[in-house]
Design a protein around this motif. Structure first.
Motif, PDB file in Angstrom:
ATOM      1  N   UNK A  10      16.634 -10.467  -0.185  1.00 24.08           N
ATOM      2  CA  UNK A  10      15.696  -9.361   0.003  1.00 24.08           C
ATOM      3  C   UNK A  10      16.207  -8.107  -0.683  1.00 24.08           C
ATOM      4  N   UNK A  11      15.329  -7.455  -1.402  1.00 24.89           N
ATOM      5  CA  UNK A  11      15.712  -6.246  -2.121  1.00 24.89           C
ATOM      6  C   UNK A  11      15.835  -5.081  -1.148  1.00 24.89           C
ATOM      7  N   UNK A  12      16.740  -4.196  -1.463  1.00 24.98           N
ATOM      8  CA  UNK A  12      16.969  -3.001  -0.648  1.00 24.98           C
ATOM      9  C   UNK A  12      16.718  -1.779  -1.517  1.00 24.98           C
ATOM     10  N   UNK A  13      16.679  -0.619  -0.895  1.00 21.96           N
ATOM     11  CA  UNK A  13      16.503   0.640  -1.629  1.00 21.96           C
ATOM     12  C   UNK A  13      15.277   0.623  -2.534  1.00 21.96           C
ATOM     13  N   UNK A  14      14.169   0.180  -1.978  1.00 24.63           N
ATOM     14  CA  UNK A  14      12.937   0.102  -2.752  1.00 24.63           C
ATOM     15  C   UNK A  14      12.390   1.487  -3.059  1.00 24.63           C
ATOM     16  N   UNK A  15      11.684   1.584  -4.176  1.00 25.75           N
ATOM     17  CA  UNK A  15      10.960   2.804  -4.542  1.00 25.75           C
ATOM     18  C   UNK A  15       9.511   2.593  -4.107  1.00 25.75           C
ATOM     19  N   UNK A  16       9.080   3.380  -3.122  1.00 23.32           N
ATOM     20  CA  UNK A  16       7.782   3.140  -2.497  1.00 23.32           C
ATOM     21  C   UNK A  16       6.878   4.352  -2.575  1.00 23.32           C
ATOM     22  N   UNK A  17       5.593   4.086  -2.393  1.00 20.71           N
ATOM     23  CA  UNK A  17       4.600   5.143  -2.335  1.00 20.71           C
ATOM     24  C   UNK A  17       3.801   5.036  -1.055  1.00 20.71           C
ATOM     25  N   UNK A  18       3.312   6.176  -0.587  1.00 19.90           N
ATOM     26  CA  UNK A  18       2.449   6.239   0.593  1.00 19.90           C
ATOM     27  C   UNK A  18       1.248   7.088   0.236  1.00 19.90           C
ATOM     28  N   UNK A  19       0.070   6.522   0.448  1.00 20.80           N
ATOM     29  CA  UNK A  19      -1.179   7.244   0.232  1.00 20.80           C
ATOM     30  C   UNK A  19      -1.918   7.318   1.560  1.00 20.80           C
ATOM     31  N   UNK A  20      -2.378   8.505   1.909  1.00 23.14           N
ATOM     32  CA  UNK A  20      -3.267   8.675   3.054  1.00 23.14           C
ATOM     33  C   UNK A  20      -4.656   8.933   2.511  1.00 23.14           C
ATOM     34  N   UNK A  21      -5.584   8.052   2.845  1.00 21.61           N
ATOM     35  CA  UNK A  21      -6.978   8.200   2.422  1.00 21.61           C
ATOM     36  C   UNK A  21      -7.733   8.875   3.562  1.00 21.61           C
ATOM     37  N   UNK A  39       9.654   5.858   8.640  1.00 19.90           N
ATOM     38  CA  UNK A  39      10.112   4.493   8.923  1.00 19.90           C
ATOM     39  C   UNK A  39      10.676   3.835   7.663  1.00 19.90           C
ATOM     40  N   UNK A  40      10.038   4.063   6.523  1.00 17.51           N
ATOM     41  CA  UNK A  40      10.545   3.496   5.274  1.00 17.51           C
ATOM     42  C   UNK A  40      11.912   4.063   4.929  1.00 17.51           C
ATOM     43  N   UNK A  41      12.050   5.363   5.058  1.00 15.97           N
ATOM     44  CA  UNK A  41      13.329   6.007   4.739  1.00 15.97           C
ATOM     45  C   UNK A  41      14.421   5.585   5.717  1.00 15.97           C
ATOM     46  N   UNK A  42      14.071   5.434   6.988  1.00 11.88           N
ATOM     47  CA  UNK A  42      15.049   4.986   7.986  1.00 11.88           C
ATOM     48  C   UNK A  42      15.529   3.566   7.684  1.00 11.88           C
ATOM     49  N   UNK A  43      14.699   2.778   7.006  1.00  9.77           N
ATOM     50  CA  UNK A  43      15.063   1.413   6.632  1.00  9.77           C
ATOM     51  C   UNK A  43      15.837   1.371   5.308  1.00  9.77           C
ATOM     52  N   UNK A  44      16.123   2.547   4.737  1.00 10.01           N
ATOM     53  CA  UNK A  44      16.938   2.609   3.527  1.00 10.01           C
ATOM     54  C   UNK A  44      16.161   2.661   2.226  1.00 10.01           C
ATOM     55  N   UNK A  45      14.854   2.822   2.303  1.00 13.14           N
ATOM     56  CA  UNK A  45      14.033   2.879   1.095  1.00 13.14           C
ATOM     57  C   UNK A  45      13.767   4.329   0.711  1.00 13.14           C
ATOM     58  N   UNK A  72       7.831  -0.009  -6.415  1.00 13.23           N
ATOM     59  CA  UNK A  72       7.875  -1.410  -5.998  1.00 13.23           C
ATOM     60  C   UNK A  72       6.661  -1.784  -5.163  1.00 13.23           C
ATOM     61  N   UNK A  73       6.103  -0.812  -4.443  1.00  9.01           N
ATOM     62  CA  UNK A  73       4.954  -1.067  -3.578  1.00  9.01           C
ATOM     63  C   UNK A  73       4.340   0.258  -3.152  1.00  9.01           C
ATOM     64  N   UNK A  74       3.080   0.182  -2.718  1.00  7.03           N
ATOM     65  CA  UNK A  74       2.397   1.334  -2.132  1.00  7.03           C
ATOM     66  C   UNK A  74       1.749   0.889  -0.831  1.00  7.03           C
ATOM     67  N   UNK A  75       1.889   1.732   0.185  1.00  5.72           N
ATOM     68  CA  UNK A  75       1.210   1.520   1.457  1.00  5.72           C
ATOM     69  C   UNK A  75       0.166   2.624   1.607  1.00  5.72           C
ATOM     70  N   UNK A  76      -1.074   2.219   1.812  1.00  8.51           N
ATOM     71  CA  UNK A  76      -2.180   3.143   2.022  1.00  8.51           C
ATOM     72  C   UNK A  76      -2.519   3.125   3.503  1.00  8.51           C
TER      73      UNK A  76
END
Length: 165
Positions: A10-21, A39-45, A72-76
């Motif tokens: 499993x990859x760690x330190x992911x580069x992530x995005x968050x969008x609020x619609x 939560x993402x940052x607390x998990x090391x991302x 690496x991913x986006x959560x909306x």
């Protein structure tokens, strides 16, 4: 390869995005976006991209397409309900190369355990676009917490590992 073997990769330190619609949230009132980022940052991302966009098909699509390439991913969160202004599910579905149907199914099952039959109105969705992961969650803070705790945090590293192969 058994699941526990995959988890070793499993990859760690992911580069992530968050969008609020949302048509009504601001950076100060966006509790769900803040929760997801925390939560993402607390998990090391790393959350390298965060934006609040109007619940508008073109704006949501542009935010995803213009930013996913560098992440690496986006959560909306938001826009997955059944009202006329809820557009996120259609946008995400139209952009996906592969849908992970199990994500929505599992989310609604878990939601049912917490909120009962109202869970059927969630149109949470996840999948893959150009080798990158996208998940769309309801705007409710409780729903975002549920999805993050029970589904996403434990699998993001595994998903991104599989997509990098």
């Amino acid at each position: 390869m058994p699941v526990h073997e995959h988890e070793k990769h499993a990859r760690k330190n992911l580069k992530l995005g968050v969008i609020t619609a949302s048509d009504s949230r601001t950076p100060e009132t966006d509790a769900s976006g803040k929760l997801i980022r925390t939560m993402l940052e607390a998990a090391g991302h790393r959350v390298d991209y965060y934006e609040i966009v109007r619940d508008d098909r073109e704006k949501i699509s542009a935010a995803l397409v213009n930013n996913l390439e560098n992440l690496d991913a986006i959560i909306v969160n938001g826009g997955t309900g059944i009202t006329a202004r809820d557009n996120t599910t259609e946008v995400v579905k139209s952009l996906l190369d592969k849908e992970l149907e199990g994500f929505g199914e599992l989310f609604r099952m878990l939601s049912f355990n917490e909120i009962g039959a109202a869970a059927m109105m969630s149109r949470a969705i996840a999948g893959v676009r150009h080798g990158k992961f996208i998940a769309a969650l309801p705007g409710s803070t409780d729903a975002c917490r549920l999805a993050m705790e029970k589904l996403l945090l434990s699998q993001l590293g595994h998903i991104t590992y599989l997509l990098s192969k």
